[in-house]
Design a protein around this motif. Structure first.
Motif: not given
Ligand code: FAD
Length: 479
Positions: A42, A50, A308, A337, A341
Motif C-alpha cells: 500500500s 484509476h 512494490g 491493482s 482505487a
Molecule cells: C507496482 C504497483 C503499482 C500499483 N499501482 C496501483 C495504482 O496506481 N492504483 C491502484 O489502485 N492500485 C495500485 N496497485 C495495487 C495496490 O497497491 C494494492 O492493491 C493495495 O495496496 C493492496 O492493499 P492490501 O491492503 O490488500 O495489501 P498490503 O498493502 O500488502 O497489506 C497487507 C498487510 O498484511 C500484512 N501481513 C501479511 N501477512 C501477515 C501476517 N502473517 N501477520 C500479520 N500481518 C500480515 C502485511 O504486513 C501488510 O501490511 C499497485 C501495486 C503495485 C505493487
C-alpha cells in the motif's frame, strides 16, 4: 476478551475495513507484522485512483474500481489526504493502436466510466511534451492521484480514534476454529475473535490456507519505478498511460501529489514475496518505454528508485468473500491493482455484504468520520504562518530543508493515535527525508527527535523494520 472482528493486515484494505467497522458498536482488532500501517504494497505503488476503464466488465475489479473512484473526494476530505482528480490520458503512438483505443472506449462505456477519444492534435494541446508522433488518446477525467502513504495511515488513525485496537509488529502464525470462535496465534500473543478478515496482501493465500485448502495462488508481481525531483510544472498534466496489455496497465508517467514525477512500473513475476530490489536492466526498459510516450523526461532529475510487489491472484480478479468452509472467515485476497482505487468500495462491500450477514451492526452514535486536521505551514500565507509561529515556535523550526518540514508537524504526528515508530514511518507522514538529499541532512535530527519522544537511546531508533537500527555505536567507540 473475545473480539467481534480480527483483521489480519493493516494495508489500505485492512485499514479502510477497520475504519468502516469502527462506525458500528463492535470490538475490532487489526494485527500486522510490520511496525507501521501501510508498510508493504500500500505504500509502494503508482498511487493512481484509476477511473475504472480498464478492468474486464463484470468483474469485482471493474465494479469496485468505479465505485471506489467516486468515493475518493469525500474520503480524502475526511481523512485529510491529498487527492487531485487530474484525469488520465491513454495514448496511441502507432497507427495500429488506434483500434485498441476505440476498443478501450467501448470497455469504458460497459464499466460506466466517462471517457473521450481525442485526436493527435487534441492530445498534443493537452500534453505539449508528448511524443510528436502520437496518433490519438483516450481521456478519462475521473482518474486522480492520491498520497498513498497518508491514505492508509490516516484511515487507520481514524479507525483507532473510533475505538479499533491496533497491534503492530505481530505476525499471525496460525488460525484455528475452537467452537464458535477463531483462535489466532501470533508471534506475541493469542486472540479470540468471532470473525476473521484476511487482508494480508501477498500473503493472503497463505493466511487463507491456515483454515482450509486454497485453490488459487497469490504471486508477487514486482513493479520498479523512478522518482524524479519536483523541479518544474507541466512535464505532464495528466497520468499518461500506454495501451494496457496482458501485463497490466503499463508504464506510466505522472506527477505525484507532492509535485514529483513518477515513471514506472515494470511487471515481473517474483518467487520471493519479500524482494523489493531494483535492477538496471529492468529500469532501463522502464526508461525506454516511458520515453516513447514522453521523450523529454529528464532522467538526470531522478532522486530515487523503488519497487512494490503486486499481490496477483491466479483467478485474475479480487478474491473477496466467505471461505468455503465457514462464513465467519472473510477473504480480501489478491488485491492487486486497482486495489488502491477500489479500497473504499472494497471496505463497504466487505462490511455490507459479508460482515453484516454474520454480526449485527449497530451504528455508533459518537462515530467521527473526520480526523483532527493537520497544519501544513507551506500552504499558509506569510501572515498566517507568522501568527502560527508566534503561537507555536516549533512550526518555525525547519527539520527537513528539501521538503520544508517543521518540528511542529513532526510533533503533531507523534501526538496522534498511530504515531510513527521509525524514520521511514515519519517520512511517510511528513515527507521529511523525501527530497533531493533523501534524508542526508535531516536524518540525524529525525533520529534525535524520535529518541527523545520515545525516551530511548538513539541506537534503538530504526530506519524501518526490525534490525534496521541506524546508530550502532558512538563514532569514538567504532573499531
Ligand atoms: C507496482 C504497483 C503499482 C500499483 N499501482 C496501483 C495504482 O496506481 N492504483 C491502484 O489502485 N492500485 C495500485 N496497485 C495495487 C495496490 O497497491 C494494492 O492493491 C493495495 O495496496 C493492496 O492493499 P492490501 O491492503 O490488500 O495489501 P498490503 O498493502 O500488502 O497489506 C497487507 C498487510 O498484511 C500484512 N501481513 C501479511 N501477512 C501477515 C501476517 N502473517 N501477520 C500479520 N500481518 C500480515 C502485511 O504486513 C501488510 O501490511 C499497485 C501495486 C503495485 C505493487
Amino acid at each position: 476478551m473475545i473480539f467481534d472482528v480480527l483483521i489480519v493486515g493493516a494495508g489500505v484494505s485492512g485499514s479502510l475495513i477497520a475504519r468502516k467497522l469502527s462506525s458500528y458498536d463492535l470490538k475490532t482488532i487489526v494485527i500486522d507484522k510490520e511496525n507501521d500501517a501501510g508498510n508493504v504494497t500500500s505504500m509502494a505503488n503508482s498511487a493512481i485512483v484509476h477511473s475504472g476503464y480498464d478492468p474486464v466488465p463484470g468483474t469485482l475489479k471493474a465494479k469496485l474500481n468505479v465505485q471506489g473512484n467516486k468515493m475518493f473526494p469525500k474520503l480524502c476530505e475526511d481523512l485529510d489526504v491529498h487527492f487531485e482528480q487530474i484525469g488520465s490520458l491513454t495514448v496511441a503512438i502507432y497507427d495500429d493502436q488506434i483500434k485498441l483505443l476505440s476498443d478501450l472506449a467501448i470497455r469504458s462505456k460497459e464499466n460506466g466510466v466517462e471517457v473521450k477519444l481525442l485526436s493527435a492534435e487534441e492530445v498534443k494541446k493537452l500534453e505539449p511534451n508528448i511524443n510528436p508522433n502520437v496518433k490519438g488518446g483516450l481521456l478519462a477525467p475521473s482518474a486522480g492521484i492520491v498520497n498513498p502513504f497518508t491514505l492508509t495511515v490516516h484511515a487507520m488513525e481514524s479507525a483507532v480514534d473510533n475505538g479499533v485496537t491496533l497491534h503492530l509488529g505481530e505476525e499471525v502464525l496460525s488460525i484455528k476454529k475452537d467452537g464458535d470462535v477463531y483462535v489466532v496465534k501470533t508471534t506475541k500473543d493469542e486472540y479470540q475473535a468471532k470473525v476473521v478478515i484476511n487482508a494480508a496482501g501477498v500473503y493472503s493465500d497463505k493466511i487463507h490456507s491456515m483454515i482450509e485448502p486454497v485453490d488459487y495462488k497469490v504471486t508477487a508481481r514486482k513493479g520498479e519505478y523512478f522518482v524524479l525531483d519536483h523541479y518544474k510544472e507541466g512535464l505532464v498534466n495528466h497520468v499518461i498511460f500506454p495501451l494496457p496489455s496482458e501485463k497490466g496497465k503499463g508504464i506510466l508517467v505522472s506527477k505525484t501529489t507532492s509535485g514529483n514525477y513518477i515513471v514506472g512500473p515494470s511487471s515481473e513475476w517474483s518467487d520471493d514475496k519479500e524482494d523489493l530490489s531494483t535492477d538496471k536492466p529492468t529500469l532501463d526498459a522502464v526508461r525506454k518505454a516511458a520515453t516513447e510516450m514522453v521523450p523529454s523526461i529528464p532522467f538526470n532529475q531522478v532522486i530515487r528508485t523503488f519497487s512494490g510487489n503486486r499481490p496477483t491472484p491466479s483467478t485474475h480478479d479480487f478474491v473477496i468473500g466467505f471461505a468455503k468452509k465457514d462464513n465467519h472467515f472473510i477473504n480480501v485476497s489478491g488485491i492487486e491493482s486497482p486495489g488502491l482505487a477500489s479500497s473504499p468500495a472494497i471496505a463497504e462491500y466487505v462490511v455490507n455484504e459479508f460482515v453484516s450477514k454474520v454480526l449485527s451492526l449497530k451504528e455508533k452514535k459518537d462515530y467521527k468520520p473526520a480526523l483532527r486536521k493537520r497544519i501544513n505551514p507551506s500552504k499558509l500565507s506569510v501572515n498566517e504562518r507568522n501568527a502560527l509561529i508566534k503561537k507555536d515556535p516549533d512550526y518555525g523550526e525547519i527539520i527537513c530543508n528539501c521538503e520544508k518540514v517543521t518540528l511542529g508537524e513532526i510533533k503533531d504526528e507523534l501526538s496522534r493515535s498511530v504515531p510513527p515508530m521509525s524514520v521511514k514511518a515519519l517520512k511517510k507522514r511528513t515527507r521529511a527525508g523525501f527530497g533531493k538529499c533523501q534524508g542526508g541532512f535531516c536524518q540525524p535530527l529525525v533520529i534525535k527527535i524520535l529518541a527523545e519522544h520515545f525516551n530511548v537511546d538513539m541506537s534503538k531508533i530504526k530506519l524501518d523494520k526490525d534490525g534496521s537500527e541506524i546508530c550502532k555505536y558512538l563514532t569514538k567507540e567504532a573499531k
